[in-house]
Design an enzyme around this catalytic site. Structure first.
Site, PDB file in Angstrom:
ATOM      1  N   CYS A  15      -6.306   6.092  -4.319  1.00 39.73           N
ATOM      2  CA  CYS A  15      -6.575   7.054  -3.258  1.00 39.73           C
ATOM      3  C   CYS A  15      -7.929   6.762  -2.620  1.00 39.73           C
ATOM      4  CB  CYS A  15      -6.629   8.471  -3.820  1.00 39.73           C
ATOM      5  SG  CYS A  15      -5.166   8.971  -4.717  1.00 39.73           S
ATOM      6  N   GLY A  44      -4.239   4.979   0.727  1.00 36.25           N
ATOM      7  CA  GLY A  44      -3.167   5.898   0.336  1.00 36.25           C
ATOM      8  C   GLY A  44      -2.508   6.476   1.565  1.00 36.25           C
ATOM      9  N   ASN A 118     -10.150   9.943  -6.684  1.00 32.84           N
ATOM     10  CA  ASN A 118      -9.528   8.620  -6.697  1.00 32.84           C
ATOM     11  C   ASN A 118      -9.660   8.076  -8.101  1.00 32.84           C
ATOM     12  OD1 ASN A 118     -10.668   5.332  -5.662  1.00 32.84           O
ATOM     13  ND2 ASN A 118      -8.649   5.937  -6.319  1.00 32.84           N
ATOM     14  N   GLY A 119      -8.543   7.704  -8.689  1.00 25.31           N
ATOM     15  CA  GLY A 119      -8.580   7.140 -10.035  1.00 25.31           C
ATOM     16  C   GLY A 119      -7.475   7.716 -10.880  1.00 25.31           C
ATOM     17  N   CYS A 252     -13.420  -2.420 -10.518  1.00 23.21           N
ATOM     18  CA  CYS A 252     -12.084  -3.029 -10.416  1.00 23.21           C
ATOM     19  C   CYS A 252     -12.142  -4.298  -9.562  1.00 23.21           C
ATOM     20  CB  CYS A 252     -11.136  -2.025  -9.771  1.00 23.21           C
ATOM     21  SG  CYS A 252      -9.570  -2.744  -9.261  1.00 23.21           S
ATOM     22  N   TYR A 258      -7.735  -7.305  -3.077  1.00 23.42           N
ATOM     23  CA  TYR A 258      -6.673  -6.764  -2.233  1.00 23.42           C
ATOM     24  C   TYR A 258      -6.964  -5.387  -1.660  1.00 23.42           C
ATOM     25  CZ  TYR A 258      -2.284  -4.164  -1.496  1.00 23.42           C
ATOM     26  OH  TYR A 258      -1.304  -3.347  -1.000  1.00 23.42           O
ATOM     27  N   SER A 299      -4.423  -9.252   3.741  1.00 21.24           N
ATOM     28  CA  SER A 299      -5.492  -9.549   2.783  1.00 21.24           C
ATOM     29  C   SER A 299      -5.536 -10.998   2.310  1.00 21.24           C
ATOM     30  CB  SER A 299      -5.441  -8.565   1.609  1.00 21.24           C
ATOM     31  OG  SER A 299      -4.122  -8.217   1.338  1.00 21.24           O
ATOM     32  N   ASP A 361      -1.948 -16.434  -0.357  1.00 21.50           N
ATOM     33  CA  ASP A 361      -1.935 -14.973  -0.427  1.00 21.50           C
ATOM     34  C   ASP A 361      -2.963 -14.545  -1.467  1.00 21.50           C
ATOM     35  OD1 ASP A 361      -1.323 -12.401   0.240  1.00 21.50           O
ATOM     36  OD2 ASP A 361       0.763 -12.463  -0.405  1.00 21.50           O
ATOM     37  N   ASP A 362      -3.373 -13.282  -1.354  1.00 21.14           N
ATOM     38  CA  ASP A 362      -4.410 -12.802  -2.283  1.00 21.14           C
ATOM     39  C   ASP A 362      -3.854 -12.555  -3.683  1.00 21.14           C
ATOM     40  OD1 ASP A 362      -3.316 -10.439  -0.530  1.00 21.14           O
ATOM     41  OD2 ASP A 362      -3.826  -9.602  -2.477  1.00 21.14           O
ATOM     42  N   CYS A 398      -1.921  -1.824 -14.652  1.00 17.75           N
ATOM     43  CA  CYS A 398      -3.213  -1.146 -14.475  1.00 17.75           C
ATOM     44  C   CYS A 398      -3.046   0.317 -14.868  1.00 17.75           C
ATOM     45  CB  CYS A 398      -3.650  -1.221 -13.013  1.00 17.75           C
ATOM     46  SG  CYS A 398      -5.109  -0.220 -12.685  1.00 17.75           S
ATOM     47  N   CYS A 448     -13.811  -5.117 -14.056  1.00 17.19           N
ATOM     48  CA  CYS A 448     -12.581  -4.946 -14.827  1.00 17.19           C
ATOM     49  C   CYS A 448     -11.638  -6.070 -14.430  1.00 17.19           C
ATOM     50  CB  CYS A 448     -11.918  -3.603 -14.526  1.00 17.19           C
ATOM     51  SG  CYS A 448     -10.313  -3.442 -15.364  1.00 17.19           S
ATOM     52  N   CYS A 451      -5.814  -6.323 -15.456  1.00 15.17           N
ATOM     53  CA  CYS A 451      -4.444  -6.728 -15.129  1.00 15.17           C
ATOM     54  C   CYS A 451      -4.259  -8.238 -15.228  1.00 15.17           C
ATOM     55  CB  CYS A 451      -4.029  -6.188 -13.763  1.00 15.17           C
ATOM     56  SG  CYS A 451      -5.238  -6.433 -12.509  1.00 15.17           S
TER      57      CYS A 451
HETATM   58  O1  LIG Z   1       4.250  -9.966  -5.077  1.00 15.45           O
HETATM   59  P1  LIG Z   1       4.428  -8.699  -4.303  1.00 15.45           P
HETATM   60  O2  LIG Z   1       5.009  -7.623  -5.163  1.00 15.45           O
HETATM   61  O3  LIG Z   1       5.176  -8.877  -3.036  1.00 15.45           O
HETATM   62  O4  LIG Z   1       2.985  -8.118  -3.975  1.00 15.45           O
HETATM   63  C1  LIG Z   1       1.952  -8.914  -3.496  1.00 15.45           C
HETATM   64  C2  LIG Z   1       1.735  -8.697  -2.029  1.00 15.45           C
HETATM   65  O5  LIG Z   1       1.452  -7.307  -1.802  1.00 15.45           O
HETATM   66  C3  LIG Z   1       0.213  -7.184  -1.122  1.00 15.45           C
HETATM   67  O6  LIG Z   1       0.409  -7.164   0.275  1.00 15.45           O
HETATM   68  P2  LIG Z   1       0.782  -5.868   1.128  1.00 15.45           P
HETATM   69  O7  LIG Z   1       1.935  -6.229   1.928  1.00 15.45           O
HETATM   70  O8  LIG Z   1       0.914  -4.675   0.252  1.00 15.45           O
HETATM   71  O9  LIG Z   1      -0.534  -5.530   1.979  1.00 15.45           O
HETATM   72  P3  LIG Z   1      -1.446  -6.414   2.977  1.00 15.45           P
HETATM   73  O10 LIG Z   1      -0.753  -6.448   4.290  1.00 15.45           O
HETATM   74  O11 LIG Z   1      -2.729  -5.672   3.055  1.00 15.45           O
HETATM   75  O12 LIG Z   1      -1.650  -7.771   2.398  1.00 15.45           O
HETATM   76  C4  LIG Z   1      -0.546  -8.425  -1.487  1.00 15.45           C
HETATM   77  O13 LIG Z   1      -1.509  -8.747  -0.493  1.00 15.45           O
HETATM   78  C5  LIG Z   1       0.539  -9.477  -1.544  1.00 15.45           C
HETATM   79  O14 LIG Z   1       0.811  -9.992  -0.270  1.00 15.45           O
HETATM   80  N1  LIG Z   2      -4.707   7.988  -8.082  1.00 14.56           N
HETATM   81  C1  LIG Z   2      -5.523   8.400  -7.242  1.00 14.56           C
HETATM   82  O1  LIG Z   2      -6.456   7.718  -6.919  1.00 14.56           O
HETATM   83  C2  LIG Z   2      -5.306   9.815  -6.836  1.00 14.56           C
HETATM   84  C3  LIG Z   2      -5.924  10.767  -7.841  1.00 14.56           C
HETATM   85  C4  LIG Z   2      -4.986  11.401  -8.855  1.00 14.56           C
HETATM   86  N2  LIG Z   2      -4.740  10.544  -9.959  1.00 14.56           N
HETATM   87  C5  LIG Z   2      -3.690  11.880  -8.216  1.00 14.56           C
HETATM   88  O2  LIG Z   2      -2.680  11.748  -8.815  1.00 14.56           O
HETATM   89  O3  LIG Z   2      -3.665  12.401  -7.134  1.00 14.56           O
HETATM   90  S1  SF4 Z   3      -6.570  -3.235 -14.501  1.00 14.57           S
HETATM   91 FE1  SF4 Z   3      -6.679  -4.512 -12.635  1.00 14.57          FE
HETATM   92  S2  SF4 Z   3      -6.187  -3.141 -10.940  1.00 14.57           S
HETATM   93 FE2  SF4 Z   3      -6.653  -1.863 -12.720  1.00 14.57          FE
HETATM   94  S3  SF4 Z   3      -8.829  -1.351 -12.568  1.00 14.57           S
HETATM   95 FE3  SF4 Z   3      -8.687  -3.192 -13.827  1.00 14.57          FE
HETATM   96  S4  SF4 Z   3      -8.842  -4.920 -12.368  1.00 14.57           S
HETATM   97 FE4  SF4 Z   3      -8.397  -3.077 -11.198  1.00 14.57          FE
HETATM   98 MG   LIG Z   4      -0.331  -9.038   1.348  1.00 13.72          MG
END
Ligand SMILES: O=P(O)(O)OC[C@H]1O[C@H](OP(=O)(O)OP(=O)(O)O)[C@H](O)[C@@H]1O
Ligand SMILES: NC(=O)CC[C@H](N)C(=O)O
Ligand code: SF4
Ligand SMILES: [Mg+2]
Length: 466
Positions: A15, A44, A118-119, A252, A258, A299, A361-362, A398, A448, A451
């Site tokens: 969020c 969000g 957020n969290g 994070c 991303y 991204s 891709d990121d 995560c 962190c 993941c």
């Molecule tokens: O392997 P997947 O499950 O497909 O997820 C990975 C993709 O999801 C995200 O993009 P997203 O389309 O959410 O947002 P962006 O346009 O900001 O990159 C991320 O940048 C990758 O492109």
């Molecule tokens: N996850 C978020 O960052 C939003 C805060 C809270 N965990 C909710 O469920 O709304």
């Molecule tokens: S587990 Fe991954 S996505 Fe979650 S806080 Fe850590 S680095 Fe970020």
């Molecule tokens: Mg993407």
């Protein structure tokens, strides 16, 4: 530690929060919060809300939908006061209803209070059960509500001490804003997993998830809120309480990869620059001969620019993104994600036809995006498709607020590099190493990496495999 089931997974979101303190009742305050939330919309998109405090009264407007849908001139004008907090929310499938939209508003012995978070609190269920056993009533199923109840039940004097007291009981990640008494209060968890920064605009102070939202309203960035810090803003100015003994900072790393906007600076690291560096390092780690480098918008683009710069292979626009569609990684179901991806991304044939293409891709999470992109690149006549990912393989879920799903949904969790390459259909596939990621962030600790490595800064619930 308790088992963790899928229903609970539905509460793990990401969020954005944004709040303003002004010494005087300010006509502008709800409008500025609206613009701040607009700049944080990428964090969000399910629901959003703003609450404004005017003396003892808190008015709140929130609903399902984007900031631009939920707010109108009329309802913003109705939100008059001197303190405001706003929230944009994302959840996985459940818990997304209006009732769980934030900010939450309540009344307790010290008057009215509102909170935006957020969290994700990893022990929220346990704390909630204990509170319910002693007679507490909950209005929502959001983890955040346990904090309000803990504050209300604290025997400490004044809201600041009650907050410190309450935060001792919760574990997990939080960048949260509260308004109570005549104060705007921000708190960041002891590991600083989620970002939160402080800004100023004339006499007004601002707290925001990301610095890009300060820029959007013309405010200046003052500093990041530190891990384990509570910032109190009232008529005296800004004060600070360090509520946690020194724990290691663990921002994070996925925020940089991303989640955050590239025009934000988080904990001293420029998000855009870190993505460019990740691309440069990715080239050094995994070079390949090719004719063109393309990035997956949005991204993946900075890393592609970095890869091109380091390799000398020209960068071109190879994928066009429909501007009017949201993020797919955070869509609730696989079916929706696949449909979104097709509507969202298309190949610019003229730049890839007959060429050896490096596509960057990121991240690869479920593999939906990468698989489809390789397929449409080949259809558009690319001779070779080399996939490069500017983060390490996502292997673990995560627990701190980002929707990286259970392990059997993560394409990189149980498969070898070769298996993933085959499944997405690329000629070659390489990821950035964990060391490379840390280099791109400029420090070898303080992040962190849960993941990627399975090692988390806070003990997590035991995993429940589907
Ligand atoms: O392997 P997947 O499950 O497909 O997820 C990975 C993709 O999801 C995200 O993009 P997203 O389309 O959410 O947002 P962006 O346009 O900001 O990159 C991320 O940048 C990758 O492109
Ligand atoms: N996850 C978020 O960052 C939003 C805060 C809270 N965990 C909710 O469920 O709304
Ligand atoms: S587990 Fe991954 S996505 Fe979650 S806080 Fe850590 S680095 Fe970020
Ligand atoms: Mg993407």
């Amino acid at each position: 530690m308790e088992g963790f089931n899928l229903e609970e997974d539905k509460l793990k979101e990401e969020c954005g929060v944004f709040g303003i303190y002004s010494n005087e009742i300010d006509e502008e305050i709800s409008h500025l919060t609206y613009y701040g939330l607009y700049a944080l919309q990428h964090r969000g998109q399910e629901s959003c809300g703003i609450s404004v405090k005017n003396g003892e009264e808190i008015k709140c407007h929130k609903d399902i939908g984007l900031v631009s849908d939920v707010f109108s001139k009329e309802n913003l004008q109705d939100l008059k006061g001197n303190i405001s907090i706003g929230h944009v929310r994302y959840s996985t499938a459940g818990g997304a209803g209006r009732v769980n939209a934030q900010p939450l508003v309540s009344t307790f012995k010290l008057g009215s209070i509102s909170i935006a978070h957020n969290g994700n609190l990893v022990n929220a269920d346990v704390v909630r059960e204990l509170l319910e056993e002693t007679g507490c009533i909950f209005q929502t199923s959001v983890d955040t509500e346990v904090i309000i109840n803990l504050i209300a039940r604290s025997y400490k004097k004044g809201v600041e001490r009650s907050i410190v007291d309450a935060l001792k009981f919760v574990k997990g990640s939080y960048a949260m804003l509260l308004m109570a008494e005549n104060k705007l209060i921000g708190a960041r968890d002891p590991n600083g997993i989620r970002p939160l920064c402080l800004g100023r605009m004339g006499e007004k102070y601002i707290l925001s998830s990301e610095s890009c939202a300060l820029d959007s309203i013309g405010a200046e960035f003052i500093r990041d809120v530190e891990p384990g810090e509570i910032v109190i803003i009232d008529e005296e100015g800004v004060r600070t309480i360090k509520f946690a003994e020194k724990t290691g900072c663990a921002t994070c790393s996925f925020e940089y990869i991303y989640f955050a906007r590239p025009d934000s600076v988080i904990d001293g690291v420029n998000v855009y620059e870190s993505r460019i560096k990740a691309g440069e390092i990715l080239y050094k780690e995994s070079p390949v001969e090719a004719d063109v480098v393309i990035g997956v918008p949005d991204s993946g683009v900075p890393a592609a620019i970095g890869y091109s710069k380091a390799s000398g292979i020209p960068y071109a626009m190879g994928i066009i993104k429909n501007k009017y569609i949201g993020r797919t990684f955070i869509s609730p179901t696989q079916e929706m994600r696949e449909r979104d991806v097709s509507v969202k991304l298309n190949v610019l044939k003229v730049n890839v036809e007959g060429k050896r293409v490096i596509i960057i891709d990121d991240s690869i999470v479920r593999g939906t995006t990468s698989k489809r992109l390789v397929n449409i690149l080949r259809k558009a006549g690319a001779k070779e498709v080399h996939f490069r990912v500017s983060s390490p393989p996502v292997k673990f879920p995560c627990y701190f607020g980002i929707d990286t799903p259970y392990r059997n949904e993560l394409i990189g969790a149980f498969s070898s590099l070769e298996d993933v390459r085959e499944r997405i259909g690329a000629d070659t596939l390489e990821y950035l190493s964990i060391n490379g990621l840390l280099k791109s962030l400029g420090k070898d600790k303080g992040y962190c990496l849960g993941c990627f490595s399975g090692e988390y800064p806070v003990s997590t619930p035991s995993e429940d495999f589907r």
